[in-house]
Scaffold this motif. Sequence first.
Motif, PDB file in Angstrom:
ATOM      1  N   VAL A 200       4.372   0.825  -5.166  1.00 15.81           N
ATOM      2  CA  VAL A 200       3.211   1.160  -4.332  1.00 15.81           C
ATOM      3  C   VAL A 200       2.821  -0.066  -3.509  1.00 15.81           C
ATOM      4  O   VAL A 200       2.575   0.020  -2.299  1.00 15.81           O
ATOM      5  CB  VAL A 200       2.032   1.640  -5.204  1.00 15.81           C
ATOM      6  N   GLY A 201       2.808  -1.236  -4.163  1.00 16.00           N
ATOM      7  CA  GLY A 201       2.510  -2.464  -3.427  1.00 16.00           C
ATOM      8  C   GLY A 201       3.550  -2.756  -2.368  1.00 16.00           C
ATOM      9  O   GLY A 201       3.222  -3.157  -1.248  1.00 16.00           O
ATOM     10  N   VAL A 202       4.832  -2.531  -2.703  1.00 17.68           N
ATOM     11  CA  VAL A 202       5.904  -2.852  -1.757  1.00 17.68           C
ATOM     12  C   VAL A 202       5.808  -1.959  -0.527  1.00 17.68           C
ATOM     13  O   VAL A 202       5.813  -2.449   0.613  1.00 17.68           O
ATOM     14  CB  VAL A 202       7.296  -2.703  -2.419  1.00 17.68           C
ATOM     15  N   PHE A 203       5.687  -0.645  -0.723  1.00 17.11           N
ATOM     16  CA  PHE A 203       5.729   0.193   0.486  1.00 17.11           C
ATOM     17  C   PHE A 203       4.474   0.020   1.318  1.00 17.11           C
ATOM     18  O   PHE A 203       4.530   0.147   2.547  1.00 17.11           O
ATOM     19  CB  PHE A 203       6.076   1.658   0.165  1.00 17.11           C
ATOM     20  N   THR A 204       3.346  -0.316   0.656  1.00 17.58           N
ATOM     21  CA  THR A 204       2.140  -0.543   1.450  1.00 17.58           C
ATOM     22  C   THR A 204       2.233  -1.849   2.224  1.00 17.58           C
ATOM     23  O   THR A 204       2.088  -1.871   3.454  1.00 17.58           O
ATOM     24  CB  THR A 204       0.907  -0.571   0.530  1.00 17.58           C
TER      25      THR A 204
ATOM     26  N   GLY B  30      -1.574  13.693 -12.163  1.00 20.38           N
ATOM     27  CA  GLY B  30      -1.277  12.364 -11.647  1.00 20.38           C
ATOM     28  C   GLY B  30      -0.264  12.419 -10.524  1.00 20.38           C
ATOM     29  O   GLY B  30      -0.417  11.755  -9.488  1.00 20.38           O
ATOM     30  N   LEU B  31       0.789  13.251 -10.722  1.00 21.50           N
ATOM     31  CA  LEU B  31       1.801  13.379  -9.670  1.00 21.50           C
ATOM     32  C   LEU B  31       1.181  13.906  -8.387  1.00 21.50           C
ATOM     33  O   LEU B  31       1.425  13.374  -7.296  1.00 21.50           O
ATOM     34  CB  LEU B  31       2.917  14.316 -10.149  1.00 21.50           C
ATOM     35  N   GLY B  32       0.348  14.954  -8.509  1.00 23.64           N
ATOM     36  CA  GLY B  32      -0.284  15.522  -7.317  1.00 23.64           C
ATOM     37  C   GLY B  32      -1.132  14.502  -6.585  1.00 23.64           C
ATOM     38  O   GLY B  32      -1.019  14.338  -5.357  1.00 23.64           O
ATOM     39  N   LEU B  33      -1.968  13.776  -7.328  1.00 22.97           N
ATOM     40  CA  LEU B  33      -2.842  12.789  -6.685  1.00 22.97           C
ATOM     41  C   LEU B  33      -2.023  11.667  -6.056  1.00 22.97           C
ATOM     42  O   LEU B  33      -2.331  11.198  -4.946  1.00 22.97           O
ATOM     43  CB  LEU B  33      -3.814  12.210  -7.716  1.00 22.97           C
ATOM     44  N   ALA B  34      -0.951  11.240  -6.756  1.00 22.03           N
ATOM     45  CA  ALA B  34      -0.142  10.149  -6.217  1.00 22.03           C
ATOM     46  C   ALA B  34       0.563  10.586  -4.930  1.00 22.03           C
ATOM     47  O   ALA B  34       0.655   9.816  -3.966  1.00 22.03           O
ATOM     48  CB  ALA B  34       0.883   9.694  -7.257  1.00 22.03           C
ATOM     49  N   ILE B  35       1.044  11.852  -4.900  1.00 21.22           N
ATOM     50  CA  ILE B  35       1.692  12.341  -3.684  1.00 21.22           C
ATOM     51  C   ILE B  35       0.685  12.382  -2.540  1.00 21.22           C
ATOM     52  O   ILE B  35       0.981  11.980  -1.408  1.00 21.22           O
ATOM     53  CB  ILE B  35       2.322  13.732  -3.933  1.00 21.22           C
ATOM     54  N   LEU B  36      -0.548  12.842  -2.846  1.00 16.64           N
ATOM     55  CA  LEU B  36      -1.583  12.863  -1.808  1.00 16.64           C
ATOM     56  C   LEU B  36      -1.823  11.463  -1.252  1.00 16.64           C
ATOM     57  O   LEU B  36      -1.885  11.262  -0.033  1.00 16.64           O
ATOM     58  CB  LEU B  36      -2.892  13.410  -2.390  1.00 16.64           C
ATOM     59  N   ALA B  37      -1.941  10.481  -2.157  1.00 16.38           N
ATOM     60  CA  ALA B  37      -2.221   9.114  -1.699  1.00 16.38           C
ATOM     61  C   ALA B  37      -1.055   8.575  -0.873  1.00 16.38           C
ATOM     62  O   ALA B  37      -1.252   7.898   0.142  1.00 16.38           O
ATOM     63  CB  ALA B  37      -2.491   8.204  -2.901  1.00 16.38           C
ATOM     64  N   THR B  38       0.191   8.900  -1.299  1.00 13.01           N
ATOM     65  CA  THR B  38       1.358   8.419  -0.559  1.00 13.01           C
ATOM     66  C   THR B  38       1.390   9.013   0.841  1.00 13.01           C
ATOM     67  O   THR B  38       1.544   8.288   1.837  1.00 13.01           O
ATOM     68  CB  THR B  38       2.649   8.805  -1.313  1.00 13.01           C
ATOM     69  N   ILE B  39       1.229  10.348   0.915  1.00 11.89           N
ATOM     70  CA  ILE B  39       1.251  10.983   2.232  1.00 11.89           C
ATOM     71  C   ILE B  39       0.122  10.432   3.082  1.00 11.89           C
ATOM     72  O   ILE B  39       0.295  10.143   4.279  1.00 11.89           O
ATOM     73  CB  ILE B  39       1.155  12.518   2.072  1.00 11.89           C
ATOM     74  N   LEU B  62      -5.994   2.956  -0.101  1.00 10.49           N
ATOM     75  CA  LEU B  62      -5.132   4.020  -0.626  1.00 10.49           C
ATOM     76  C   LEU B  62      -4.185   3.486  -1.694  1.00 10.49           C
ATOM     77  O   LEU B  62      -3.921   4.161  -2.695  1.00 10.49           O
ATOM     78  CB  LEU B  62      -4.352   4.661   0.518  1.00 10.49           C
ATOM     79  N   ALA B  63      -3.678   2.245  -1.484  1.00  8.31           N
ATOM     80  CA  ALA B  63      -2.768   1.675  -2.483  1.00  8.31           C
ATOM     81  C   ALA B  63      -3.505   1.462  -3.802  1.00  8.31           C
ATOM     82  O   ALA B  63      -2.983   1.799  -4.870  1.00  8.31           O
ATOM     83  CB  ALA B  63      -2.183   0.352  -1.984  1.00  8.31           C
ATOM     84  N   PHE B  64      -4.727   0.922  -3.737  1.00  5.54           N
ATOM     85  CA  PHE B  64      -5.477   0.719  -4.980  1.00  5.54           C
ATOM     86  C   PHE B  64      -5.773   2.054  -5.649  1.00  5.54           C
ATOM     87  O   PHE B  64      -5.703   2.170  -6.879  1.00  5.54           O
ATOM     88  CB  PHE B  64      -6.771  -0.046  -4.705  1.00  5.54           C
ATOM     89  N   ALA B  65      -6.109   3.072  -4.845  1.00  3.46           N
ATOM     90  CA  ALA B  65      -6.372   4.391  -5.425  1.00  3.46           C
ATOM     91  C   ALA B  65      -5.134   4.892  -6.151  1.00  3.46           C
ATOM     92  O   ALA B  65      -5.211   5.391  -7.278  1.00  3.46           O
ATOM     93  CB  ALA B  65      -6.776   5.368  -4.321  1.00  3.46           C
ATOM     94  N   GLN B  66      -3.966   4.719  -5.507  1.00  5.17           N
ATOM     95  CA  GLN B  66      -2.754   5.237  -6.141  1.00  5.17           C
ATOM     96  C   GLN B  66      -2.408   4.461  -7.407  1.00  5.17           C
ATOM     97  O   GLN B  66      -1.977   5.039  -8.407  1.00  5.17           O
ATOM     98  CB  GLN B  66      -1.581   5.185  -5.152  1.00  5.17           C
TER      99      GLN B  66
END
Lengths: 213, 117
Positions: A200-204, B30-39, B62-66
């Motif tokens: 997550v840190g890397v891609f951000t 967790g997967l759903g929330l992480a996908i949302l944060a990534t997108i 967003l990174a901290f949230a994920q």
Amino acid sequence: MTIATLDRVPTGVPTEFARGRGGGGPAPKRIVVAYGFWIFILSDFVMFSGLFAAYAVLSGNTAGGPTGSELFNLRNVFIETMCLLLSSYTCGLGALSAERRQPGRFLIFAAFTFVLGAAFLFIEASEFAGMVAKGAGPSRSGFLSGFFTLVATHGVHVTSGLIWLTYLVAQVVVKGLRPPVLRRLLCWSLFWHALDIVWVGVFTLVYLMGDFR
Amino acid sequence: MDGSDRVFDDRTPGVEEQESTASVLSYTAGLGLAILATIGSFVVSQTNLLWPPGIPVGLVVLAFAQIGVHLVFFLHLGSAPDNTNNILALAFGVLIVFLVITGSIWIIANLHANMMP
């Protein structure tokens, strides 16, 4: 008072009587093992923080060479991210099946985890190969040195996670889901989830912040 | 049953409670929330949805949230009293990571600003 009630502490008793803090005897072995491994993971995060700091400091020093937005392909990075995220999910479900003593389901989830991790590594390796072929190898500029060190260290962690997973699957097949094997699986799943946090840190920091600039 | 048979154990990240459906549910949430944060991160970085100078801040948030989602839903870190050891260790780790990263950026930026051209 039966033996079964001896190691139980009534609700409402404050935590200093919880096991592992002297009140109810020593903590179970799997708790101690996983706590020790958690400390290792945190030390791994500290090591990565040095590489993140180095990249953040060096990312502007392109020495006239290519910049991040010329090199990165965000579509591939998104696929990589999804591979790693889904493998973290299947790893969690695999750990759950192992806890419930379902070796068949565990092996299926382990296979998914392995394939997704390997797909991540394949995309990363082809990205690196493409960059080196364009003359944008690690020796081209400070930015690229920092980039390759940070991203490849994460890739090496993923590789060792896959080797470790193969070894654990062999142990599950040969020895079954015995408590020592379960403790090793617990450590491995912690490691794998931790790698996703680092990613997550890397891609951000590397890909997204490098591309919109 | 007044709950007096509950055992206080130290918990470790990654260790499940015994309820079966809740755990699969927790991983899936967790997967759903992480996908949302990534997108969200990818969309924010590629569009003008945010005020452009604010994009780095949005990405960091967003990174901290994920990362929080990963810690809570995948590593099962929580605020329960039997999780104190793990949280304390994590807090120390976060402190060191913060010092290393911000300290390096701060020092080198200062050095850069004072460098002879």
